[in-house]
Design an enzyme around this catalytic site. Structure first.
Site: not given
Ligand code: COS
Length: 379
Positions: A125, A128, A154, A243, A340, A363, A366
């Site tokens: 959320e 959260a 998300f 994960r 480039g 998920e 790190s």
């Protein structure tokens, strides 16, 4: 540890490689630019069993192990990280029903997965993210129903028209905090459930990531997945498995970036010789390959642990942490090798670099993985 693949695992790897090369490679740039995975791709993946990888035979799936999931997701990610994301997240949702669903839910949602319906999982959320326990969405009992109010953000696998059902983590007993959360499945089209803003992202642009809104959304109490109050644990267990899928996505991106770098180093001539003759770039490649092989070993170790029913949290966090950070590092080096041209959309490395950047974030960042690892190490 013996990482010798069995015949089924080899077959799934080859099947995924073949599919990804033929069906995804030609349109991966288009998927990125159009920000959409064609419906036919999902249909084709359903036909060959990728939407039901972990669905047991009794529900019409192939009932494959976690090692197969890793192989399939990484092969898809080599060509298109967005498509790999769909399968990785969807497999996590299948897993929730497999481990916690009622027989009726298994019949409905695992069979749906076989048919190519796509599931989502909604924990995050606005307030959260890493602190998942701070979620505020509520599900209040009213007669035989739950009435859900709140919003999630998300959320992968839910778009304006894509995504068929979502397992939502909501507070059924708010006063109990993390022990008052429950998992509830909500189908697309349920009154009171709307998909809000589809995010415009830096990478994995073909994948749907959206806001979900619940306004007096009424679902039967039989939509509860697992027991009341077990939602947070169900979410954490699902993320342990998830994960490994994300780490596999990172692995596939790395393997593709290494292959692209080798090709470019052979083709690109500067100072009268292919740039691959330069030891400095060879050393980049050596580090990219070594680190990626280490990531692969860690991912397979976690996958084997999952398949053997061994404790997973630490290994899953380690492989996600290492493989995702490595994907950012490897694609950065690969872009540097391309110079480039690597910065231009004409070369796929530009897309891989953007795609890789999400993996150390979703998920569990790190930093969250390191929290999990440290807690486990200190036990
Ligand atoms: N498996 C089973 N149970 C687990 C678990 C796991 N992997 N991890 C935690 N739990 C249980 C704990 O055992 C505890 O229950 P008990 O009190 O009965 O022992 C409960 O869940 C609360 O755990 P904890 O106290 O560790 O919770 P925290 O609030 O400290 O949060 C982290 C832990 C940070 C690990 C968690 O919030 C997290 O993973 N955050 C990231 C969320 C995330 O990945 N979001 C990505 C988007 S998903 S859509």
């Amino acid at each position: 540890m013996n990482f010798q693949l069995n015949d089924t695992q080899k077959m799934m790897r080859d099947l995924a490689r073949d599919f990804a090369t033929k069906e995804l490679a030609p349109i991966a740039a288009e998927i990125d630019q159009e920000e959409r995975i064609p419906k036919e791709i999902i249909e084709k993946m359903a036909e060959i069993g990728f939407t039901a990888l972990n669905v047991p035979e009794e529900y019409g799936g192939p009932g494959l192990d976690t090692v197969c999931k890793v192989l399939v997701v990484s092969e898809l990610a080599r060509q298109c990280a967005s498509t790999a994301e769909v399968i990785a997240v969807h497999t996590l949702v299948n897993d929730i029903f497999l481990k916690h669903g009622t027989e009726a839910q298994k019949q409905k949602y695992l069979t749906a997965a076989v048919e190519g319906k796509i599931g989502a999982f909604a924990l995050t959320e606005a307030g959260a993210g890493s602190d998942a326990a701070a979620a505020k969405t509520k599900a209040v009992v009213d007669g035989d129903d739950y009435v859900i109010n709140g919003s999630k953000c998300f959320i992968s696998n839910m778009g304006p028209t894509e995504g068929d059902y979502v397992v939502v983590i909501a507070l059924t007993e708010p006063e109990k905090g993390v022990k008052g959360m429950s998992a509830i499945v909500v189908d697309r089209g349920t009154p009171g459930f709307t998909v809000g803003k589809r995010e415009e992202k830096m990478g994995i642009r073909g994948a749907d990531i959206s806001e979900l809104i619940f306004e007096d959304c009424r679902v039967p109490r039989s939509n509860l997945v697992g027991k009341e109050g077990e939602g947070f644990k169900i979410a954490m267990m699902a993320l342990d498995g998830g994960r490994i899928g994300m780490a596999a996505q990172a692995l596939g991106i790395c393997e593709a970036a290494i292959a692209a770098s080798v090709k470019y180093m052979g083709e690109r001539v500067q100072f009268g010789k292919p740039i691959g003759k330069n030891q400095g770039l060879q050393w980049y490649l050596a580090d990219m390959a070594t680190r990626t092989e280490a990531a692969k070993a860690l991912i397979l170790e976690a996958a084997v642990a999952a398949d053997n029913g061994q404790p997973l949290s630490k290994l899953a966090a380690m492989c996600k942490y290492y493989a995702s950070e490595n994907a950012v590092w490897v694609t950065n080096k690969a872009l540097q090798i391309h110079g480039g041209y690597g910065y231009m959309r004409d070369y796929p490395i530009e897309r891989m670099y953007r795609d890789a950047r999400i993996v150390p974030i979703y998920e569990g960042t790190s930093e969250v993985q390191k929290m999990v690892i440290a807690r486990e190490v200190m036990k």
